[in-house]
Design an enzyme around this catalytic site. Structure first.
Site, short mmCIF file in Angstrom:
data_model
loop_
_atom_site.label_atom_id
_atom_site.label_comp_id
_atom_site.label_asym_id
_atom_site.label_seq_id
_atom_site.Cartn_x
_atom_site.Cartn_y
_atom_site.Cartn_z
N HIS A 319 0.86 -1.19 0.00
CA HIS A 319 0.00 0.00 0.00
C HIS A 319 0.90 1.24 0.00
CE1 HIS A 319 -3.79 -2.06 0.52
NE2 HIS A 319 -3.45 -2.59 1.69
N CYS A 362 -0.34 2.65 -4.59
CA CYS A 362 -1.02 3.90 -4.93
C CYS A 362 -0.17 5.07 -4.51
CB CYS A 362 -2.39 3.97 -4.25
SG CYS A 362 -3.61 2.94 -5.05
#
Length: 481
Positions: A319, A362
């Site tokens: 992440h 991301c």
């Protein structure tokens, strides 16, 4: 004013080389500021622009040439060529060269391109009044700062207003202000065209996207050859040491305080498979905490195997958000912090070698996709930083991000992420075609940008940033994948 007081960074590796370095310092002491400006300009194709901007003396430039193995006591010809071009022929004696020797070797050993030679020659013929007139004609696009004629031409090149295949603006300026310079430009065009007549026999470039099955015209072939000239050895990174190098894959599937990342193991396995095929020693680390990550970075920062390797690859699957990635225990780690372990100062074994970092995470605003895909974003914020800020301020780094700053990247919960799967597939298909890494990443961009979720509403665009000085072309593996 000479540059003799600016040589504190000049180094001698051993006593046997001291006399040669002494000669270089003598040459340095006899060159003025205008000569240094000329050397910096002529070296723009072989030394990174950042290094040249920081170079304030001829000895700084010599130091970079020594590091790049473009200058040595055994082969000082490149420096001899530079001195010849800037009309410091009397200094050739310090390199045991003569004007006649240099002239006889230039056709076969010259490194300075025809285009850079042309611009330097033109700068010598553009007087101060001519320069004022040219700047006046371009007053809307030229900054109001003091410029030399060489600085003016360098600015046009840097802004993309002129290049070796596009001299329209320069021709227009010369016709209006210094018409006699058109002869130099016409001579350049003839010499450049003559270089294209006999293409190299050992390189057969293949287009990424094949044209329709119709014969090439003569002009098509000439255009293709102009766009893809043969590369001199110095412009490609070495790939012939004892081993290809190390590849580290940090694969975070489960987190202590965040959602799992199903599909990431598929990415990790694909990366292992492809980079082992390319000759790397691959290690995959699963569910890496911040403490474990620090240990991994320290281990590879000091790894003795780097000295005999060609390259280094570091992949992170996790992440993330703007300019940073999450460890499995929820610590946000700046990408710049990871990459800074492998600068030339921190990791001498990787100095002047390509260091590639691929980040599947991301880099911004989280969205709610359907179950079919997931976004690798956590705790979104709004203002993205510059991607270039994540790269250390030195040469030989490449950072490949799955998405542009400010946006999410997508991962199929069974098949893996769009970016990593595309990267692996294109390495498999384009390395055997001798494509360089930037061409491969361009193909990855095109591929990922055309993908979408099941509803066709979610898209993604990867983004590379780099300070590579040369082309990186992986040798074609002997065995098929």
């Amino acid at each position: 004013m000479t540059s003799q007081d600016q040589n504190s960074g000049f180094r001698s590796d051993d006593n046997g080389q001291s006399s040669f370095l002494g000669k270089l310092l003598t040459i340095d002491s006899k060159l003025g500021n205008q000569d240094v400006e000329g050397l910096k300009f002529l070296c723009r194709d072989c030394i990174s622009h950042r290094q040249l901007e920081k170079s304030s003396s001829a000895s700084d430039i010599f130091d970079h040439l020594l590091e790049e193995e473009l200058l040595s006591e055994e082969d000082p010809f490149f420096l001899a060529e530079l001195l010849y071009i800037i009309k410091q022929k009397s200094l050739l004696r310090y390199l045991n060269q003569s004007k006649e020797q240099v002239e006889s070797l230039l056709p076969t050993r010259g490194r300075v391109s025809l285009f850079r030679n042309l611009l330097y020659e033109l700068s010598e013929s553009i007087g101060s009044e001519n320069l004022k007139d040219m700047i006046f004609l371009l007053r809307e696009s030229i900054p109001k700062i003091q410029m030399t004629s060489l600085g003016f031409l360098a600015y046009l090149e840097k802004q993309g207003l002129i290049d070796e295949d596009n001299l329209r603006l320069l021709e227009d300026l010369c016709r209006r202000v210094v018409p006699n310079l058109m002869r130099k430009i016409e001579k350049y065009k003839r010499e450049k065209a003559s270089q294209v007549v006999t293409p190299p026999v050992d390189r057969e470039p293949e287009s990424l996207h094949q044209r329709k099955e119709e014969p090439f015209s003569r002009s098509d072939i000439e255009e293709l050859l102009e766009a893809l000239p043969a590369l001199p050895k110095a412009s490609v990174y070495r790939m012939d040491r004892k081993h290809r190098g190390h590849c580290v894959v940090v694969n975070n599937h489960k987190f202590t305080s965040m959602s799992d990342r199903p599909g990431t193991d598929k990415d990790a396995e694909h990366l292992r498979h492809v980079f082992e095929w390319l000759g790397f020693s691959v290690r995959v680390y699963d569910n890496v905490t911040k403490g474990h990550l620090d240990n991994v970075l320290q281990e590879y920062k000091c790894h003795p195997g780097h000295s005999d390797g060609d390259c280094f690859v570091f992949c992170v699957l996790t992440h993330g958000k703007f300019g940073a990635v999450y460890s499995s225990d929820g610590t946000l780690v700046p990408i710049q912090e990871i990459m800074s372990h492998f600068t030339a100062q921190q990791c001498p074994g990787l100095a002047h070698k390509p260091k590639l970092f691929f980040i599947q995470a991301c880099q911004g605003e989280e969205i709610q996709p359907p179950v079919f895909i997931e976004a690798d974003a956590v705790n979104p914020e709004r203002v993205p930083p510059s991607l270039q800020d994540s790269i250390p301020d030195e040469a030989d780094f490449l950072l490949g991000l799955a998405t542009v700053p400010g946006y999410v990247s997508f991962r199929h919960v069974e098949k893996g992420s769009w970016y990593i799967q595309s990267l692996c597939n294109h390495l498999k298909s384009l390395v055997p075609r001798n494509e360089d890494i930037l061409s491969i990443l361009t193909a990855v961009n095109n591929d990922v940008s055309q993908q979408a979720d099941r509803e066709g509403t979610k898209k993604q665009m990867p983004q590379p940033a780099f300070t590579l000085r040369k082309k990186l072309v992986f040798p074609v593996p002997q065995e098929k994948l």
